[in-house]
Design an enzyme around this catalytic site. Sequence first.
Site, PDB file in Angstrom:
ATOM      1  N   LYS A 204       0.864  -1.182   0.000  1.00 51.32           N
ATOM      2  CA  LYS A 204       0.000   0.000   0.000  1.00 51.32           C
ATOM      3  C   LYS A 204       0.893   1.221   0.000  1.00 51.32           C
ATOM      4  CE  LYS A 204      -3.385   1.924   3.191  1.00 51.32           C
ATOM      5  NZ  LYS A 204      -2.819   3.215   3.493  1.00 51.32           N
TER       6      LYS A 204
HETATM    7  P1  FBP Z   1      -6.761   7.515   4.060  1.00 44.77           P
HETATM    8  O1  FBP Z   1      -7.545   7.006   2.880  1.00 44.77           O
HETATM    9  O2  FBP Z   1      -7.616   8.156   5.084  1.00 44.77           O
HETATM   10  O3  FBP Z   1      -5.601   8.374   3.580  1.00 44.77           O
HETATM   11  O4  FBP Z   1      -6.179   6.225   4.779  1.00 44.77           O
HETATM   12  C1  FBP Z   1      -5.027   5.596   4.340  1.00 44.77           C
HETATM   13  C2  FBP Z   1      -3.967   5.667   5.395  1.00 44.77           C
HETATM   14  O5  FBP Z   1      -2.856   4.885   5.029  1.00 44.77           O
HETATM   15  C3  FBP Z   1      -4.395   5.236   6.784  1.00 44.77           C
HETATM   16  O6  FBP Z   1      -4.316   3.861   6.957  1.00 44.77           O
HETATM   17  C4  FBP Z   1      -3.474   6.030   7.655  1.00 44.77           C
HETATM   18  O7  FBP Z   1      -4.007   6.296   8.896  1.00 44.77           O
HETATM   19  C5  FBP Z   1      -3.359   7.287   6.891  1.00 44.77           C
HETATM   20  O8  FBP Z   1      -3.506   6.994   5.532  1.00 44.77           O
HETATM   21  C6  FBP Z   1      -2.051   7.977   7.146  1.00 44.77           C
HETATM   22  O9  FBP Z   1      -2.005   9.126   6.368  1.00 44.77           O
HETATM   23  P2  FBP Z   1      -0.985  10.282   6.691  1.00 44.77           P
HETATM   24  O10 FBP Z   1       0.319   9.640   6.959  1.00 44.77           O
HETATM   25  O11 FBP Z   1      -0.999  11.105   5.465  1.00 44.77           O
HETATM   26  O12 FBP Z   1      -1.513  10.984   7.875  1.00 44.77           O
END
Ligand code: FBP
Length: 306
Positions: A204
């Site tokens: 991911k």
């Molecule tokens: P989102 O779709 O809300 O971006 O979620 C994906 C994710 O990987 C979450 O699992 C994680 O909490 C978040 O993004 C972290 O995003 P960032 O590092 O930008 O705060």
Amino acid sequence: MQLTPKVRQILDWYESDNPGTKTNLSRILMQGRLGGTGRMVILPVDQGFEHGGARSFASNPAAYDPHYHFRLALDAGLNAYAAPLGMIEAGAATFAGEIPTILKLNSSNSLSTTKDQAVTSTVADALRLGCSAIGFTIYPGSEYQFELMEELRELASEAKASGLAVVVWSYPRGPMLDKVGETALDVCAYAAHMAALLGAHIIKVKPPTEAISLDAAKKIYEANPVDVKDAAARIAHVVQSCFGGRRLVVFSGGESRGGDALVSDARAIHAGGGNGSIVGRNAFQRPRDEALALLASIIEVYKSEV
Ligand code: FBP
């Protein structure tokens, strides 16, 4: 349930895995409205840890309830739901067997000044809760990257021996990288490749931008150009970096944005050969009806002919 030829082909990429892990991967791949297509949409809800409860859920207070997310993933026809221990425990019995779950084994928080994550649950928890996979974040580029990778090595090896799949969030950040560098194409492809090398079944990453960040990489990208202006070409390059397409790779949604932007991301991911979207805030921060409509539009993109 019979597996589709596409899912069989994907399982064949994972040449070292035992039947338990392949079964769990196939559970994710066969679930929901994209079941059997090789494409996936996953709901991740670890933002309460990463950003705090209010920043995550105040715009849609129903989402404070862990059951809300299991139900959203199910009703939207998604492939899986990923969350930290407490969230999964809070709905594990009610939704047992209904939606594959991914237990996020480590988490960061916004009160920390370091780019690190704490291990907050175990492979035994994932097995006890009936999860299909463990999830783990690495921060390539952080001062703690090697410890994170070593923790992943131990947990991934235990998960695979226990018949679970391994999902790796590979998010570059740290002193060498500014905000542009964190999502630059070269850095994103590098991070995805490292996740593949660490043995991830599902990788991911954030969708890559047009930037090429590392000086050492610029020469190589000039000599072997990627059409960086084309979002699908950027995705295709990340897919190529995941063992020439022999690993599943999904792209995250990011902060709340207009639905059109998410659908347009999905078009690029689909056209570039990516395996899907992992959309958190853009799903649960919208009212449920709007979230269901947006997720349905994203799923339609992945159901269409490339
Ligand atoms: P989102 O779709 O809300 O971006 O979620 C994906 C994710 O990987 C979450 O699992 C994680 O909490 C978040 O993004 C972290 O995003 P960032 O590092 O930008 O705060």
